[in-house]
Design an enzyme around this catalytic site. Structure first.
Site, PDB file in Angstrom:
ATOM      1  N   ASN A 195      11.351  43.485  -5.355  1.00  0.00           N
ATOM      2  CA  ASN A 195      12.553  43.378  -4.657  1.00  0.00           C
ATOM      3  C   ASN A 195      13.592  43.766  -5.409  1.00  0.00           C
ATOM      4  OD1 ASN A 195      14.423  43.191  -2.788  1.00  0.00           O
ATOM      5  ND2 ASN A 195      13.961  41.375  -1.736  1.00  0.00           N
ATOM      6  N   LYS A 254      13.832  40.554  -8.107  1.00  0.00           N
ATOM      7  CA  LYS A 254      13.085  39.550  -7.789  1.00  0.00           C
ATOM      8  C   LYS A 254      11.372  39.891  -7.589  1.00  0.00           C
ATOM      9  CE  LYS A 254      16.495  37.647  -4.626  1.00  0.00           C
ATOM     10  NZ  LYS A 254      16.821  37.622  -3.306  1.00  0.00           N
ATOM     11  N   ARG A 298       9.915  46.487  -1.907  1.00  0.00           N
ATOM     12  CA  ARG A 298      10.521  46.540  -0.768  1.00  0.00           C
ATOM     13  C   ARG A 298      11.739  47.724  -0.689  1.00  0.00           C
ATOM     14  NH1 ARG A 298      16.282  43.453   0.164  1.00  0.00           N
ATOM     15  NH2 ARG A 298      16.671  43.646   2.023  1.00  0.00           N
ATOM     16  N   HIS A 326      16.621  44.064   7.661  1.00  0.00           N
ATOM     17  CA  HIS A 326      15.952  42.886   7.746  1.00  0.00           C
ATOM     18  C   HIS A 326      14.917  42.977   8.567  1.00  0.00           C
ATOM     19  CE1 HIS A 326      20.247  40.501   7.269  1.00  0.00           C
ATOM     20  NE2 HIS A 326      19.530  40.871   6.132  1.00  0.00           N
ATOM     21  N   LEU A 353      19.855  34.235   9.167  1.00  0.00           N
ATOM     22  CA  LEU A 353      21.278  34.160   8.886  1.00  0.00           C
ATOM     23  C   LEU A 353      21.166  33.581   7.403  1.00  0.00           C
ATOM     24  CD1 LEU A 353      22.189  31.670  11.755  1.00  0.00           C
ATOM     25  CD2 LEU A 353      22.516  34.087  11.534  1.00  0.00           C
ATOM     26  N   ARG A 398      30.482  40.547   4.034  1.00  0.00           N
ATOM     27  CA  ARG A 398      30.592  41.585   5.014  1.00  0.00           C
ATOM     28  C   ARG A 398      31.302  41.151   6.546  1.00  0.00           C
ATOM     29  NH1 ARG A 398      24.649  43.518   4.955  1.00  0.00           N
ATOM     30  NH2 ARG A 398      24.283  42.445   2.954  1.00  0.00           N
ATOM     31  N   GLU A 430      17.677  28.361   8.269  1.00  0.00           N
ATOM     32  CA  GLU A 430      16.498  27.179   7.756  1.00  0.00           C
ATOM     33  C   GLU A 430      17.178  25.975   7.377  1.00  0.00           C
ATOM     34  OE1 GLU A 430      13.769  29.320   4.847  1.00  0.00           O
ATOM     35  OE2 GLU A 430      13.863  31.128   6.015  1.00  0.00           O
ATOM     36  N   GLU A 435       9.565  37.446   3.584  1.00  0.00           N
ATOM     37  CA  GLU A 435       9.128  38.877   3.404  1.00  0.00           C
ATOM     38  C   GLU A 435       8.186  39.407   2.618  1.00  0.00           C
ATOM     39  OE1 GLU A 435      13.513  38.368   3.374  1.00  0.00           O
ATOM     40  OE2 GLU A 435      13.578  40.550   4.197  1.00  0.00           O
TER      41      GLU A 435
HETATM   42  P1  ADP Z   1      19.862  36.161   0.935  1.00  0.00           P
HETATM   43  O1  ADP Z   1      20.397  37.131   2.174  1.00  0.00           O
HETATM   44  O2  ADP Z   1      20.653  36.708  -0.355  1.00  0.00           O
HETATM   45  O3  ADP Z   1      18.521  36.157   0.740  1.00  0.00           O
HETATM   46  P2  ADP Z   1      19.618  33.471   1.651  1.00  0.00           P
HETATM   47  O4  ADP Z   1      18.610  33.800   2.824  1.00  0.00           O
HETATM   48  O5  ADP Z   1      19.180  32.760   0.439  1.00  0.00           O
HETATM   49  O6  ADP Z   1      20.462  34.516   1.044  1.00  0.00           O
HETATM   50  O7  ADP Z   1      20.806  32.728   2.187  1.00  0.00           O
HETATM   51  C1  ADP Z   1      21.923  32.298   1.469  1.00  0.00           C
HETATM   52  C2  ADP Z   1      22.970  31.359   2.313  1.00  0.00           C
HETATM   53  O8  ADP Z   1      22.136  30.150   2.786  1.00  0.00           O
HETATM   54  C3  ADP Z   1      24.187  30.891   1.759  1.00  0.00           C
HETATM   55  O9  ADP Z   1      25.198  30.835   2.427  1.00  0.00           O
HETATM   56  C4  ADP Z   1      23.747  29.322   1.322  1.00  0.00           C
HETATM   57  O10 ADP Z   1      24.746  28.394   1.394  1.00  0.00           O
HETATM   58  C5  ADP Z   1      22.890  29.184   2.606  1.00  0.00           C
HETATM   59  N1  ADP Z   1      22.008  27.941   2.298  1.00  0.00           N
HETATM   60  C6  ADP Z   1      22.049  26.623   2.899  1.00  0.00           C
HETATM   61  N2  ADP Z   1      21.153  25.995   2.379  1.00  0.00           N
HETATM   62  C7  ADP Z   1      20.561  26.387   1.280  1.00  0.00           C
HETATM   63  C8  ADP Z   1      19.021  26.311   0.601  1.00  0.00           C
HETATM   64  N3  ADP Z   1      18.629  25.069   0.645  1.00  0.00           N
HETATM   65  N4  ADP Z   1      18.907  27.190  -0.218  1.00  0.00           N
HETATM   66  C9  ADP Z   1      19.449  28.496   0.036  1.00  0.00           C
HETATM   67  N5  ADP Z   1      20.493  28.736   0.544  1.00  0.00           N
HETATM   68  C10 ADP Z   1      20.950  27.984   1.481  1.00  0.00           C
END
Ligand code: ADP
Length: 361
Positions: free
Chosen positions: A7, A14, A66, A155, A184, A216, A309, A337
């Site tokens: 990815n 990653k 990806r 997504h 989210l 964004r 989550e 994913e």
């Molecule tokens: P991406 O879209 O880059 O994959 P993530 O799905 O890791 O991003 O989400 C990042 C967002 O999730 C950030 O706003 C972060 O603050 C929030 N978040 C809250 N708790 C966690 C956690 N335990 N691990 C990772 N992100 C978290």
């Protein structure tokens, strides 16, 4: 089968190695290469990053990539040959911030592992089922027919994985399920899924439309762009940078794009952090309401992604906002994913092996 999942982002790669066996999978290894091409970094380019990932991965049977944009051509994942490679390159103007990196990563991996099959799993493919009324913008139709300007959605791999898991968890026939999936993370999107098929999504022609995201803006009147260019003398590049990198949670709060920081700051009385969270949640409530109407009700509203989550306070706030809709179950389902990319790659590989076997007597 050992599948390497790659990815690639603009400055990071990653990777995971996932063993895919009939009916089950096991993640064997996970890692990332950061700061690709950054000044002073030891990782000069995507080739060097892929070399590192391959050295860590050891022998693999296939590689799943990806790929963010598959245009209208790719309705599902595909083994990459010259034709597919060219089609991914053709989609670069549609996703200039993403596809070139995905392509660079594929080319590097293919050069290093020429004898192994490579598959592309597209973020856009899940949305090929969107009806015209959901994917068309109200521009003169030739801008769609000639220039391919439409809502593509992104997504998709996450929404496909999570919607299938949600139907399992609800123990309802996936063919009947009406689901609203809220992904989210740093990027955010809501997707309406009916009978396993995407019927609407908040992300659009680019990953800029829809929800408020980490950096964004999400939905904005396009008139704002004209105003910024005309009245403030900003260049298009500056506006693009503003909307993609300096807006969203970061821009509203003036503090951070990270929801964990904002929740802490809001708790401590930071007014702008609270405002950013409020705008973020309100926009999600609006989309859930819209998709609830599109679906004629929903069996579940599902939360996934880093925020979805892990941050119950945000989920609760959103759920309070849609309490009037009723009839749905709130669910939290961690997205995966990489697992779906590994599964698709293994399936395509098995299909290829079966197709090249001589027919048995
Ligand atoms: P991406 O879209 O880059 O994959 P993530 O799905 O890791 O991003 O989400 C990042 C967002 O999730 C950030 O706003 C972060 O603050 C929030 N978040 C809250 N708790 C966690 C956690 N335990 N691990 C990772 N992100 C978290």
């Amino acid at each position: 089968m050992r599948i390497l999942v790659l990815n690639a982002g603009s400055s990071s790669l990653k990777y995971q190695v996932i063993q895919v066996l009939p009916g089950r999978e096991k993640m064997l290894l996970k890692g990332s290469v950061e700061r690709i091409g950054a000044p002073g970094s030891t990782v000069q380019d995507h080739t060097a990053a892929v070399e590192q990932a391959l050295a860590a991965a050891g022998e693999v049977d296939g590689v799943g990539h990806r790929v963010v944009h598959g245009g209208e051509q790719f309705r599902e994942s595909a083994l990459i040959d010259l034709h597919v490679e060219r089609a991914i390159a053709d989609c670069c103007p549609l996703a200039p911030l993403h596809n070139p990196h995905n392509l660079a990563c594929y080319r590097a991996a293919h050069a290093l592992l020429p004898g192994v099959a490579h598959a592309a799993v597209f973020d856009t493919a899940f949305f090929h089922t969107l009806p015209h009324r959901a994917f068309l913008y109200a521009l003169p139709l030739e801008y769609y027919e000639r220039d391919h300007i439409r809502r593509y959605g992104f997504h998709g791999t996450s929404h496909r994985y999570v919607s299938a898991r949600a139907a399992e968890e609800l123990a309802i026939d996936p063919g009947q399920a009406r689901l609203i999936i809220c992904h989210l993370g740093n990027g955010c999107s809501v997707c309406a899924v009916e009978g396993g098929r995407a019927v609407d999504v908040s992300l659009g022609f680019t990953p800029l439309e829809g929800l408020v995201m980490g950096t964004r803006s999400g939905d904005i009147d396009p008139g704002v762009v004209f105003h910024l260019v005309r009245a403030k003398g900003m260049s298009l590049e500056q506006v693009e940078d503003l909307l993609n990198k300096r807006s969203g949670l970061l821009g509203l709060s003036g503090r951070s794009n990270d929801m964990r920081d904002l929740c802490q700051a809001a708790e401590a009385g930071d007014v702008r952090a609270e405002l950013a969270i409020d705008v973020f949640c309100y926009r999600i409530v609006k989309y859930i309401g819209a998709f609830w109407a599109v679906l004629g009700g929903a069996d579940a509203v599902v939360f996934t992604g880093g925020i979805g989550e892990n941050q119950p306070e945000i989920r609760d706030r959103i759920l309070r906002g849609v309490a009037g809709l009723g009839g749905f179950q709130p669910l939290v389902i961690p997205t995966n994913e990489e697992l779906l990319i590994a599964r698709d790659t293994a399936r395509l590989l098995s299909g290829k092996a079966a197709a090249s076997k001589p027919p048995s007597e």
